[in-house]
Design an enzyme around this catalytic site. Sequence first.
Site, PDB file in Angstrom:
ATOM      1  N   HIS A 103     143.377  30.527  -9.265  1.00 49.05           N
ATOM      2  CA  HIS A 103     144.758  30.129  -9.577  1.00 49.05           C
ATOM      3  C   HIS A 103     144.927  28.616  -9.688  1.00 49.05           C
ATOM      4  O   HIS A 103     145.831  28.022  -9.101  1.00 49.05           O
ATOM      5  CB  HIS A 103     145.740  30.742  -8.568  1.00 49.05           C
ATOM      6  N   TRP A 135     150.183  25.729  -8.172  1.00 50.22           N
ATOM      7  CA  TRP A 135     150.366  27.040  -7.545  1.00 50.22           C
ATOM      8  C   TRP A 135     149.435  28.070  -8.183  1.00 50.22           C
ATOM      9  O   TRP A 135     149.159  28.084  -9.323  1.00 50.22           O
ATOM     10  CB  TRP A 135     151.814  27.555  -7.677  1.00 50.22           C
ATOM     11  N   GLU A 176     143.050  43.571 -17.261  1.00 51.28           N
ATOM     12  CA  GLU A 176     143.736  43.520 -15.968  1.00 51.28           C
ATOM     13  C   GLU A 176     144.863  44.553 -15.962  1.00 51.28           C
ATOM     14  O   GLU A 176     145.638  44.648 -16.916  1.00 51.28           O
ATOM     15  CB  GLU A 176     144.320  42.111 -15.735  1.00 51.28           C
TER      16      GLU A 176
END
Length: 406
Positions: A216, A406, A343
């Site tokens: 991430h 983030w 995914e």
Amino acid sequence: MKIESAEVFVASPGRNYVTLKLTTDTGLTGLGDATLNGRELAVVAYLQEHVAPLLVGRDAHAIEDTWQYLYRGAYWRRGPVTMAAIAAVDMALWDIKAKAAQMPLYQLLGGPSRTKLRAYAHATGWSTGELIASVQQRIDEGFTAVRIQPGVPGLNRTYGVNGAGSALGAYEPAARLALPEEEDWDTSAYMRHIPGVFGTVRDKFGPEIDLLHDVHHRLTPIQAAKLGAALEPFNPFWLEDVTPAENQAALSLVRTHTTVPLAIGETFNSIFDYQILIRDQLIDYVRSAVTHAGGITAMRKLADYAALYQIKLAIHGPSDISPVGFAAALHLDLAVHNFGIQEYMMHPVQARDVFDVDYTYADGALYLSDSPGLGVRYDETAAAAYPYERAYLPVNRLKDGTLHDW
Ligand code: EZ4
Ligand code: CO
């Protein structure tokens, strides 16, 4: 066949979704997904104020020309808001064209290249024990590829995991609050912790299960290189988003130090974001979402560019891509030669009230039906019962307060 109307719907069945519906003068309708998590109404305004007036009266069959008209014709190029709006129009037009041809969309893209689409699911747990239980649950559901996201000692919560004892799915990928939650981050603690977790999960489940992990965007290139090398003994399927990759050339540093496969691109919105990454073979999987990268038309070009370098398609499939955008991904997955993996994060149960889908999951794979178009129907009445709710993604700070990715 001309476009007669363009309507935009916003609903929040579990989370916000923005849906474009185009109707033609022959009565055909097409759906497009324009959901941009945490910035939804910016795309709504872009579509309603700036795009819809351009669509009425246009030839519904002229998909490439409409794409170019919205992209070049705006003068201002790229960016997530613009590209999500273009994506929604593009998806809806492909939906219409396929319905007019009475074929599933994948037939118009060249037909099926395989019989099923291998999917990976998410497993999360703050402790390694909780993570192992979560992986086992996914294996019991039939998955042979699982993304593992553990907690990090010393942090309160982190991407995808809400502290000790939180149930799978209760916090994925993050809290959705009316103002951004502040998460905390410690790169050194993360780097110390992850290899042990990978080792324990690999020992527990053996060599055959494919294990994925999403960094991430949190590391520098040299940190990413070090993590990749540390994880090599546990044979990860890939590391995702190891750096923010705004500096594409920086990935060459990661490549110099590790053979761990790299996947990147869920925040990208243009083929140009990949220009160096693909040309210099710095990645192994492209991760853009159809919804965020300009639709089927743009993603087909990206997949073909990647194919020249043996790089595979692994389209972003979080719950914040609507079932319309997810169906569009599956049609591309089925048609292109260089499919990698899909995914599959799954949608909130309430989304089923609003979106009726023809795709199915069984034994670790996703399947499309042969229904015409994308194979998704939108229930406007049901949607009205789920009004928009403002919701932000979290922000992330280091222990000293510095804002981090983030
Ligand atoms: O954080 O879609 O791989 N999946 C992800 C996602 C993203 C969200 C952001 O909206 O990284 O969970
Ligand atoms: Co990701």
